[in-house]
Design an enzyme around this catalytic site. Structure first.
Site, PDB file in Angstrom:
ATOM      1  N   ASN A 185     -10.059   0.033   0.107  1.00  0.00           N
ATOM      2  CA  ASN A 185      -7.996   0.558   0.335  1.00  0.00           C
ATOM      3  C   ASN A 185      -7.492  -0.062  -1.575  1.00  0.00           C
ATOM      4  O   ASN A 185      -8.095  -1.348  -1.441  1.00  0.00           O
ATOM      5  CB  ASN A 185      -8.005  -0.226   1.273  1.00  0.00           C
ATOM      6  CG  ASN A 185      -6.479   0.271   1.435  1.00  0.00           C
ATOM      7  OD1 ASN A 185      -6.222   0.209   0.485  1.00  0.00           O
ATOM      8  ND2 ASN A 185      -6.118  -0.551   2.423  1.00  0.00           N
ATOM      9  N   CYS A 190       0.780  -1.144   0.035  1.00  0.00           N
ATOM     10  CA  CYS A 190       0.088  -0.212   0.013  1.00  0.00           C
ATOM     11  C   CYS A 190       0.941   0.906  -0.176  1.00  0.00           C
ATOM     12  O   CYS A 190       0.806   2.765  -0.149  1.00  0.00           O
ATOM     13  CB  CYS A 190      -0.902  -0.044   1.312  1.00  0.00           C
ATOM     14  SG  CYS A 190      -2.197  -1.428   1.150  1.00  0.00           S
ATOM     15  N   HIS A 192      -3.067   7.663   2.014  1.00  0.00           N
ATOM     16  CA  HIS A 192      -3.589   6.204   1.624  1.00  0.00           C
ATOM     17  C   HIS A 192      -4.518   6.435   2.501  1.00  0.00           C
ATOM     18  O   HIS A 192      -5.142   7.101   3.414  1.00  0.00           O
ATOM     19  CB  HIS A 192      -2.471   5.384   2.457  1.00  0.00           C
ATOM     20  CG  HIS A 192      -3.191   4.185   1.834  1.00  0.00           C
ATOM     21  ND1 HIS A 192      -3.296   2.856   1.052  1.00  0.00           N
ATOM     22  CD2 HIS A 192      -2.714   3.117   3.281  1.00  0.00           C
ATOM     23  CE1 HIS A 192      -3.637   2.501   0.779  1.00  0.00           C
ATOM     24  NE2 HIS A 192      -3.295   1.768   1.964  1.00  0.00           N
TER      25      HIS A 192
END
Ligand SMILES: CC(C)(COP(=O)(O)OP(=O)(O)OC[C@H]1O[C@@H](n2cnc3c(N)ncnc32)[C@H](O)[C@@H]1OP(=O)(O)O)[C@@H](O)C(=O)NCCC(=O)NCCS
Length: 320
Positions: free
Chosen positions: A277, A114, A247
Site C-alpha cells: 500500500n 490514501c 487503491h
C-alpha cells in the site's frame, strides 16, 4: 465546453524491494500470514537520502517525456502526499523547482491520505474545466516508510514507498467523465498518525495506528458505494468499465469491491502484491503500470477509486 483528458502517465519506485521473508526476520510474522491476509508479497522502500519529492520528480519526468511536454508547459502542479519532504514549503513547490519550471505556475499539496490522488485528480480536473488552467501535473507520492513503526507487525507489513502521476490537459470532449469525493471525520480514530511537531518536539505517536478490521469493513462499503455512485451518475454499470484501477491496500478489499460492482478480476489492475500500500501513490502507480504494459488503451473506460484515513474516499471515471 471544456473537459480534461489524461495526456500521459508516469511512475517511479525506489530501488530496494523488501520481501515478506525479510520482514519476518525483523518482526513476528510469516510470508503466509501476510499474503493470505493482504495479498502483499513485497514492497519498495526509499533509502535514507530519498525524499518524497525525489520519487515524485522521477515519475513526473517520465510522464513529461512520454507526452513530449516541457516543464514550462505546466500551468499547475498538485502533489497528493501524507509524507511531505518538510512541514513547508509544499512538496509541489519542491517538485516545481526540481523540474526547472520557471513560469510561476500554481503548485500546492493535497492531504487526503490514501484517497489523496483521487482528491488531487478531481481538483485538477475541475480547475481545467473551469478554464483556470490548461495543463496540469497531478502526482501521488509517498515515503510512508518514515511514519511506520517497524516493530508493529500489524501495520509495517502493509505499506510501501513510491510515486505515480498523470498529466491532464484541456480537451473538447472527456477525458475525465466524472469524479465524486466524500469524507466523514467521525471515523478518524480507526486510522491515524497522531504525532505533531510542537515547540521543537514530537508530541504524540508519530507512527501509523490502525484498527485493521474496522478499516477493512468501512473500506469495502465506501468504495463500492462511491464507484456505483460515479457509474450511475453517467448511466453506466460495472459492465461498461474496461478497467478498474483501485487503491492498492489489500487484495481482499479489491476483490470484494470488484465483486459488488460485477467487474471480473481479469479487468482489475492489481499491483498490491509487488508494491504494497503506497497510499496516495498507489492508484497512479497501478495506472501507469497498466498503460505501459499495454493493457489500458486509448478510448477505454477506466474506473479509479480510493479511500484513506479521515475517512476520505472518492472515485473518478475516465475515458483514457
Ligand atoms: C490488517 C489486516 C491485514 C489484518 O487482518 P485480519 O484478518 O483482520 O487479522 P486480525 O487483525 O484479526 O489479526 C489476527 C491475528 O493476527 C495477528 N497479526 C497481526 N499482524 C500480524 C502479522 N503481520 N503477522 C502475523 N500475525 C499478525 C494479530 O495480532 C491477531 O492475533 P490475535 O488473534 O492473537 O490477537 C486486515 O484487517 C486489513 O487489511 N485491514 C485493512 C487495512 C488497510 O487497508 N489499511 C489501509 C487503508 S487505506
Amino acid at each position: 465546453m471544456t473537459f480534461s483528458r489524461i495526456a500521459a502517465t508516469g511512475s517511479h519506485l525506489p530501488d530496494r524491494a523488501v520481501t515478506n521473508q525479510e520482514l519476518a526476520t525483523r518482526v513476528d510474522t510469516t510470508d503466509e500470514w501476510i499474503v493470505s491476509r493482504s495479498g502483499i508479497s513485497q514492497r519498495y522502500l526509499a533509502n535514507d537520502a530519498e525524499r518524497t519529492s525525489d520519487l515524485a520528480l522521477a515519475a513526473a519526468r517520465k510522464a513529461l517525456t512520454t507526452a513530449g511536454w516541457a516543464p514550462d508547459d505546466l500551468d499547475l502542479i498538485v502533489v497528493a502526499t501524507t509524507t511531505p519532504d518538510m512541514t513547508f514549503p509544499s512538496t509541489a513547490c519542491i517538485v516545481q523547482a526540481g523540474l526547472g519550471v520557471t513560469n510561476g505556475c500554481a503548485a500546492f499539496d493535497v492531504q487526503a491520505v490514501c484517497s489523496g490522488f483521487i482528491y488531487a485528480f478531481a481538483t485538477a480536473d475541475a480547475m481545467i474545466r473551469s478554464g483556470m488552467v490548461k495543463k496540469a501535473l497531478v502526482i501521488g507520492a509517498e515515503t510512508l516508510s518514515r511514519i511506520i513503526d517497524w516493530n508493529d507487525r500489524g501495520t509495517c507489513v502493509l505499506f510501501g514507498d513510491g510515486a505515480g502521476c498523470v498529466l491532464l490537459e484541456a480537451a473538447t470532449e472527456p477525458g475525465v467523465i466524472g469524479c465524486h469525493l466524500h469524507a466523514d471525520g467521525r471515523h478518524m480514530p480507526i486510522l491515524k498518525a497522531p504525532g505533531v511537531l510542537e515547540a521543537g518536539q514530537v508530541r504524540g505517536n508519530p507512527f501509523i495506528e490502525m484498527d485493521g478490521q474496522a478499516v477493512f469493513k468501512f473500506a469495502v462499503e465506501a468504495l463500492a458505494a462511491t464507484a456505483q455512485e460515479t457509474l450511475a451518475a453517467h448511466g453506466m454499470s460495472g459492465e461498461d468499465v474496461d478497467w478498474m484501477v483501485p487503491h492498492q491496500a489489500n487484495i481482499r478489499i479489491i476483490q470484494s469491491t470488484a465483486k459488488r460492482l460485477k467487474i471480473p478480476m481479469e479487468r482489475v489492475v492489481t499491483t498490491v502484491a509487488q508494491h504494497g500500500n503506497t497510499s496516495a501513490a498507489s492508484i497512479p502507480l497501478a495506472l501507469d503500470v497498466a498503460v505501459r504494459d499495454g493493457r489500458i488503451r486509448r478510448g477505454q473506460t477506466v474506473l479509479m477509486e480510493g479511500i484513506g484515513a479521515g475517512f476520505a474516499w472518492g472515485s473518478a471515471l475516465v475515458r483514457y
